[in-house]
Motif scaffolding. Structure first.
Motif, mmCIF file in Angstrom:
data_model
loop_
_atom_site.group_PDB
_atom_site.id
_atom_site.type_symbol
_atom_site.label_atom_id
_atom_site.label_comp_id
_atom_site.label_asym_id
_atom_site.label_seq_id
_atom_site.Cartn_x
_atom_site.Cartn_y
_atom_site.Cartn_z
ATOM 1 N N MET A 1 0.852 -1.201 0.000
ATOM 2 C CA MET A 1 0.000 0.000 0.000
ATOM 3 C C MET A 1 0.888 1.252 0.000
ATOM 4 O O MET A 1 1.761 1.400 0.839
ATOM 5 C CB MET A 1 -0.902 0.000 1.233
ATOM 6 N N GLU A 2 0.655 2.136 -0.960
ATOM 7 C CA GLU A 2 1.457 3.342 -1.078
ATOM 8 C C GLU A 2 0.734 4.533 -0.458
ATOM 9 O O GLU A 2 -0.498 4.600 -0.463
ATOM 10 C CB GLU A 2 1.756 3.632 -2.551
ATOM 11 N N LEU A 3 1.531 5.464 0.072
ATOM 12 C CA LEU A 3 0.942 6.661 0.665
ATOM 13 C C LEU A 3 0.149 7.451 -0.363
ATOM 14 O O LEU A 3 -0.859 8.098 -0.038
ATOM 15 C CB LEU A 3 2.040 7.546 1.262
ATOM 16 N N ARG A 4 0.594 7.387 -1.631
ATOM 17 C CA ARG A 4 -0.120 8.089 -2.698
ATOM 18 C C ARG A 4 -1.558 7.582 -2.828
ATOM 19 O O ARG A 4 -2.490 8.354 -3.012
ATOM 20 C CB ARG A 4 0.622 7.898 -4.028
ATOM 21 N N HIS A 5 -1.718 6.260 -2.678
ATOM 22 C CA HIS A 5 -3.064 5.672 -2.770
ATOM 23 C C HIS A 5 -3.960 6.196 -1.651
ATOM 24 O O HIS A 5 -5.148 6.481 -1.873
ATOM 25 C CB HIS A 5 -2.972 4.148 -2.703
ATOM 26 N N LEU A 6 -3.401 6.310 -0.463
ATOM 27 C CA LEU A 6 -4.191 6.818 0.667
ATOM 28 C C LEU A 6 -4.545 8.294 0.459
ATOM 29 O O LEU A 6 -5.640 8.743 0.811
ATOM 30 C CB LEU A 6 -3.415 6.647 1.983
ATOM 31 N N GLU A 7 -3.595 9.059 -0.111
ATOM 32 C CA GLU A 7 -3.866 10.473 -0.393
ATOM 33 C C GLU A 7 -5.025 10.605 -1.388
ATOM 34 O O GLU A 7 -5.942 11.417 -1.202
ATOM 35 C CB GLU A 7 -2.611 11.129 -0.971
ATOM 36 N N TYR A 8 -4.992 9.783 -2.435
ATOM 37 C CA TYR A 8 -6.065 9.818 -3.432
ATOM 38 C C TYR A 8 -7.393 9.397 -2.806
ATOM 39 O O TYR A 8 -8.439 10.013 -3.050
ATOM 40 C CB TYR A 8 -5.725 8.877 -4.594
ATOM 41 N N PHE A 9 -7.331 8.337 -2.016
ATOM 42 C CA PHE A 9 -8.560 7.837 -1.377
ATOM 43 C C PHE A 9 -9.176 8.900 -0.469
ATOM 44 O O PHE A 9 -10.395 9.123 -0.471
ATOM 45 C CB PHE A 9 -8.251 6.571 -0.569
ATOM 46 N N LEU A 10 -8.344 9.583 0.322
ATOM 47 C CA LEU A 10 -8.867 10.598 1.247
ATOM 48 C C LEU A 10 -9.506 11.761 0.501
ATOM 49 O O LEU A 10 -10.514 12.321 0.952
ATOM 50 C CB LEU A 10 -7.752 11.104 2.158
ATOM 51 N N MET A 11 -8.930 12.124 -0.645
ATOM 52 C CA MET A 11 -9.527 13.215 -1.414
ATOM 53 C C MET A 11 -10.890 12.812 -1.967
ATOM 54 O O MET A 11 -11.847 13.590 -1.928
ATOM 55 C CB MET A 11 -8.592 13.630 -2.561
ATOM 56 N N VAL A 12 -10.985 11.571 -2.460
ATOM 57 C CA VAL A 12 -12.280 11.095 -2.978
ATOM 58 C C VAL A 12 -13.293 10.989 -1.840
ATOM 59 O O VAL A 12 -14.466 11.352 -1.989
ATOM 60 C CB VAL A 12 -12.127 9.732 -3.691
ATOM 61 N N SER A 13 -12.858 10.492 -0.675
ATOM 62 C CA SER A 13 -13.772 10.357 0.462
ATOM 63 C C SER A 13 -14.241 11.719 0.964
ATOM 64 O O SER A 13 -15.317 11.844 1.552
ATOM 65 C CB SER A 13 -13.100 9.583 1.602
ATOM 66 N N LYS A 14 -13.423 12.748 0.730
ATOM 67 C CA LYS A 14 -13.815 14.105 1.128
ATOM 68 C C LYS A 14 -14.793 14.715 0.127
ATOM 69 O O LYS A 14 -15.818 15.308 0.505
ATOM 70 C CB LYS A 14 -12.567 14.983 1.238
#
Length: 307
Positions: A1-14
């Motif tokens: 799991m890459e930090l970039r994936h979490l960054e993208y996920f958090l933006m979509v969840s927002k």
């Protein structure tokens, strides 16, 4: 799991919208969708329910969001502290407090804190929802009287304080019954003030009606009115200690005793930054110097976990 994936996920969840999230991230919508699919494949569950153009978090998505926010907060803390260190600047401090005495306490300590750490920017958020401010990561910690149980919060009781009846004349009795207090011409805070809420609750419990002759939200006005002999007042020990009251006299209130706990509230499993640690040290030192009634185990636990 890459930090970039979490960054993208958090933006979509927002945003709850792939196109808007992609625009804010500066990438194409197909690329963003592909990255989210890769994250979902790695986790083994769908993170979003897609209904037409609308999306919403799944239950697993909510869990990932909660943990990803913690990771994001930790990374931001690391980055901000490294940046502050490299610039010779120690960063920013954000505190949530209830309106009233605690605002005065924190503001007074900020004067000393600023003298010690002039490069730290201090922001005080006065709110009736201290716990929410901490949970939403708007503040580093909060100080409150009222607490609701929440598994995401770490709560430490700083001290127990009592309330005094204050006047401009010395009384031979060191204590006074609450029933006698309400008979006095009183100068009090308005009903929305935390101190007044406790007085109102107690007066209702003993069947006495409060009819203050003056109501004001200014502690300086209250003290000056008491000095001039207009009436007496009921204030917390916090206020009595942190203002110039050497010319005033106090009596402890009993039957019943008016007390309340003061709590430090912070988010569990979050890094406590340098500025927050230094302010909490100053706060605890002041509490101990004034000999407030503290729970030693709680303070020792705070030293171990934060200080």
């Amino acid at each position: 799991m890459e930090l970039r994936h979490l960054e993208y996920f958090l933006m979509v969840s927002k945003e709850l919208h792939f196109t808007k999230a992609a625009e804010k991230l500066g990438i194409s919508q197909p690329t963003l969708s592909q990255q989210i699919k890769m994250l979902e494949k790695e986790i083994g569950y769908s993170l979003f329910n897609r209904v037409g153009k609308k999306i919403e978090l799944t239950k697993v998505g909510e869990i990932v969001q909660q943990e990803a926010l913690k990771i994001q907060g930790s990374i931001e803390n690391i980055s901000s502290q490294i940046s502050a260190f490299s610039k010779g600047d120690l960063g920013e401090l954000k505190i949530a407090v209830l309106p009233g005495e605690i605002t005065d306490l924190v503001a007074t300590l900020c004067i000393e804190f600023n003298q010690l750490y002039p490069n730290i920017k201090v922001s005080i958020e006065t709110t009736d929802q201290v716990e929410k401010a901490v949970l939403d990561n708007r503040t580093d910690f909060g100080i409150s009287f009222q607490l609701n149980q929440n598994d995401q919060l770490q709560v430490t009781k700083l001290y127990e304080e009592e309330f005094y009846l204050i006047s401009n004349q010395k009384n031979e009795e060191s204590k006074v019954a609450f029933a006698e207090v309400v008979k006095e011409p009183l100068i009090l805070f308005p009903n929305q003030h935390q101190c007044r809420k406790i007085i109102n609750k107690t007066s209702n419990e003993i069947g006495k009606k409060l009819e203050p002759i003056v109501e004001t939200s200014s502690i300086k006005s209250i003290l000056n009115l008491v000095r001039s002999g207009v009436g007496r007042s009921v204030v917390s020990r916090t206020l009595f200690e942190f203002y110039d009251t050497a010319d005033l006299y106090f009596q402890q209130i009993e039957k019943p005793t008016l007390t309340r706990g003061v709590y430090l509230v912070r988010k569990k499993d979050c890094i406590v930054n340098y500025a927050a640690r230094e302010f909490i040290k100053l706060l605890v030192s002041e509490i101990e110097k004034l000999q407030f009634h503290t729970e030693k185990d709680a303070i020792h636990s705070l030293y171990r976990s934060v200080l």
